[in-house]
Design a protein around this motif. Structure first.
Motif, mmCIF file in Angstrom:
data_model
loop_
_atom_site.group_PDB
_atom_site.id
_atom_site.type_symbol
_atom_site.label_atom_id
_atom_site.label_comp_id
_atom_site.label_asym_id
_atom_site.label_seq_id
_atom_site.Cartn_x
_atom_site.Cartn_y
_atom_site.Cartn_z
ATOM 1 N N LEU A 35 34.133 -12.737 -9.920
ATOM 2 C CA LEU A 35 33.462 -12.651 -9.414
ATOM 3 C C LEU A 35 31.735 -12.489 -10.048
ATOM 4 N N ASN A 36 31.482 -13.148 -10.717
ATOM 5 C CA ASN A 36 30.810 -13.561 -11.634
ATOM 6 C C ASN A 36 30.225 -11.152 -12.128
ATOM 7 N N GLU A 37 31.166 -10.884 -12.900
ATOM 8 C CA GLU A 37 30.764 -10.242 -13.785
ATOM 9 C C GLU A 37 31.233 -9.889 -14.709
ATOM 10 N N THR A 38 30.655 -9.988 -15.845
ATOM 11 C CA THR A 38 30.114 -9.158 -17.133
ATOM 12 C C THR A 38 31.796 -8.732 -17.904
ATOM 13 N N PHE A 157 52.816 -9.265 -22.120
ATOM 14 C CA PHE A 157 52.405 -8.555 -21.631
ATOM 15 C C PHE A 157 50.524 -9.149 -20.867
ATOM 16 N N SER A 158 50.783 -9.705 -19.620
ATOM 17 C CA SER A 158 49.175 -9.839 -19.088
ATOM 18 C C SER A 158 48.838 -9.778 -18.196
ATOM 19 N N ILE A 159 47.119 -9.373 -18.031
ATOM 20 C CA ILE A 159 47.107 -9.148 -16.445
ATOM 21 C C ILE A 159 45.857 -9.879 -17.000
ATOM 22 N N ASN A 160 45.336 -11.007 -15.279
ATOM 23 C CA ASN A 160 44.250 -11.570 -15.199
ATOM 24 C C ASN A 160 43.621 -11.655 -13.911
ATOM 25 N N GLY A 161 42.778 -11.776 -13.819
ATOM 26 C CA GLY A 161 42.426 -12.020 -12.034
ATOM 27 C C GLY A 161 42.009 -11.155 -11.790
ATOM 28 N N PRO A 162 41.381 -10.977 -10.413
ATOM 29 C CA PRO A 162 40.550 -9.353 -10.188
ATOM 30 C C PRO A 162 41.856 -8.470 -9.313
ATOM 31 N N LEU A 265 27.238 -3.005 -22.974
ATOM 32 C CA LEU A 265 27.419 -3.778 -21.784
ATOM 33 C C LEU A 265 25.824 -4.773 -21.350
ATOM 34 N N GLU A 266 26.187 -6.094 -21.506
ATOM 35 C CA GLU A 266 24.884 -6.420 -22.204
ATOM 36 C C GLU A 266 25.789 -8.016 -20.868
ATOM 37 N N PRO A 267 24.639 -8.198 -19.621
ATOM 38 C CA PRO A 267 24.761 -8.901 -18.986
ATOM 39 C C PRO A 267 24.853 -10.327 -19.578
ATOM 40 N N HIS A 268 26.179 -10.898 -19.568
ATOM 41 C CA HIS A 268 26.109 -12.480 -19.705
ATOM 42 C C HIS A 268 25.261 -13.427 -19.438
ATOM 43 N N PRO A 269 24.782 -13.740 -20.052
ATOM 44 C CA PRO A 269 23.364 -15.335 -20.266
ATOM 45 C C PRO A 269 23.647 -16.374 -19.797
ATOM 46 N N ASP A 270 24.876 -16.376 -18.772
ATOM 47 C CA ASP A 270 25.428 -17.508 -18.132
ATOM 48 C C ASP A 270 25.174 -16.435 -16.477
ATOM 49 N N LEU A 271 25.098 -15.261 -15.807
ATOM 50 C CA LEU A 271 24.134 -15.073 -15.400
ATOM 51 C C LEU A 271 22.583 -15.474 -15.178
ATOM 52 N N PHE A 389 31.243 -13.815 -1.494
ATOM 53 C CA PHE A 389 30.219 -13.632 -2.496
ATOM 54 C C PHE A 389 28.919 -13.149 -1.554
ATOM 55 N N LYS A 390 28.947 -13.673 -0.731
ATOM 56 C CA LYS A 390 27.132 -12.834 -0.099
ATOM 57 C C LYS A 390 27.246 -11.382 0.120
ATOM 58 N N GLN A 391 28.214 -11.103 0.597
ATOM 59 C CA GLN A 391 28.485 -9.881 0.971
ATOM 60 C C GLN A 391 29.270 -9.048 0.075
ATOM 61 N N LYS A 392 29.466 -9.460 -0.964
ATOM 62 C CA LYS A 392 29.924 -9.706 -2.587
ATOM 63 C C LYS A 392 31.144 -7.918 -1.580
ATOM 64 N N ASN A 393 32.646 -8.713 -1.051
ATOM 65 C CA ASN A 393 33.475 -7.949 -0.261
ATOM 66 C C ASN A 393 34.449 -8.445 0.118
#
Length: 419
Positions: A35-38, A157-162, A265-271, A389-393
């Motif tokens: 979701l392009n979150e750092t 134990f692993s959790i990955n993704g939204p 929580l510095e934003p990722h430079p790939d953003l 991604f446009k509505q972010k919902n």
């Protein structure tokens, strides 16, 4: 040790019963999720107390707990006990009943079973859960895995993704039927050549390219998420080069992340967006690179996309005139975002050449309309909450898909997994 780090270390020790362990190493990492979150992660390696020396520097000893902790929300992303051996001093699971495993996941993640995740598969000592919203599949998908060792102790134990919460979802009642999307389904039917390695030939098959269509039929969403990917779609032409042969350069893909970066929580430079000027400079350096490595191929390659990745700019390039096949000749090119020089590249030519000589069938006896009528009964349309991604919902869509294809030579219905 930074006091903020110490608090996370103590929290981890208590949460997982690591009194019989000591902290061996720790490092911070960051990444972009789908979701392009750092996301900042504290990765820790805990050694069992009785191990004082590391026999192999490249391998952790059995029983080591390798733990990834999300710095922002204090949720554990993965806990792995090396070699399936554990020396924890507390009972992590009350029992092996599925309800107790679900209860453990809910306590570890804060998620609610049935609302945000559901059991997908259960095998001997292994459990796989997938993200959902009130029982409806979501996309992109989140996965939770649980594994037990032969002594029925939790060792993975692993959790990955939204795993979307209610405030991120636009709820709706699914109403789409196949007849509502028949025309779209027809447009998604593609003729693809599948390589059969044993027979050394290509078999032409009509198959459905997956797509999502919104519940109100207003638009479609791609099955593959673009994120911060910039479509270029430019045919690349160049003049012969007089430069020396291309030399691959070293790329450092590991960042040294500080505690201050992680906790702020510095934003990722790939953003950082790729500007029009940077796009043009990328195109220029890619042409220079191609003129050295593929001097006779001017006009044969298409620059598909550009995106930032691990501090570099990555370009995806494909050969233009090639057979429509599930295996396509392509390049991945890595560009320095400061000097705008190509540093390295990957070419799937060796893998591609295995199938390149397979003869293509020219005489097709089945047209797309006939193929659609044959495949129509196998098409599924299922409700899926898809992230826009446009509505972010998350919005309710129908996923149009089929597990089958139609042989374009004889009209036979084929199961795609068999190919």
């Amino acid at each position: 040790m930074d006091q903020r780090v110490q608090e996370l270390v103590d929290f981890t020790r208590d949460k997982w019963g690591l009194d019989n362990y000591y902290l061996h190493t720790y490092n911070f990492y960051r990444k972009l999720n789908v979701l392009n979150e750092t996301i900042y992660t504290l990765t820790m390696e805990w050694y069992p107390s009785h191990i004082t020396e590391q026999e192999d520097e490249d391998c952790n000893p059995d029983g080591t707990a390798v733990i990834d902790l999300n710095v922002q929300n204090h949720q554990f992303e993965s806990v792995i006990f090396v070699g399936g051996e554990t020396f924890v001093n507390k009972m992590l699971l009350e029992s092996l009943e599925i309800n107790d495993i679900i209860k453990f996941i809910e306590n570890a993640t804060g998620l609610i079973y049935g609302n945000q995740f559901n059991l997908q598969s259960e095998e001997e000592n292994e459990y796989l859960f997938r993200s959902s919203f009130n029982g409806v599949t979501v996309s992109p998908s989140g996965i939770i895995e649980i594994k037990l060792n032969s002594e029925d102790k939790l060792t993975y134990f692993s959790i990955n993704g939204p795993f979307p919460s209610a405030d991120k979802v636009t709820e709706d009642t699914f109403s789409l039927k196949l007849e509502d999307v028949e025309q779209i389904s027809k447009e998604q039917l593609k003729l693809i050549n599948f390589p059969l390695r044993k027979q050394k030939k290509l078999i032409p098959v009509y198959c459905l390219e997956e797509i999502y269509i919104t519940n109100d039929l207003s638009k479609t969403l791609p099955f593959i998420y673009q994120g911060l990917v910039y479509s270029i779609d430019e045919r690349l032409r160049w003049q012969p080069s007089n430069k020396k042969s291309f030399k691959r350069r070293h790329m450092n893909l590991i960042e040294n992340i500080t505690a201050n970066q992680a906790f702020s929580l510095e934003p990722h430079p790939d953003l950082i967006p790729i500007t029009d000027s940077e796009k043009e400079r990328c195109i220029g350096c890619i042409k220079d690179f191609l003129s050295q490595v593929y001097p006779s191929d001017s006009g044969k390659w298409l620059l598909k996309t550009l995106h930032r990745d691990n501090g570099y700019i990555q370009a995806k390039i494909s050969l233009i005139d090639q057979v429509s096949s599930i295996i396509q000749r392509k390049l991945m090119v890595f560009i320095d975002p400061i000097s705008f020089k190509v540093l390295n590249y990957m070419d799937n030519k060796d893998f591609f050449e295995i199938y390149e000589e397979f003869p293509e069938t020219k005489n097709l006896n089945i047209d797309s309309e006939s193929a659609f009528q044959r495949i129509k009964s196998t098409i599924d349309i299922k409700p899926v909450y898809v992230y826009d991604f446009k509505q972010k919902n998350y919005i309710l869509c129908g996923r149009i898909d089929s597990d089958y294809g139609i042989n374009a030579i004889n009209g036979e219905v084929l199961e795609l997994n068999d190919l």
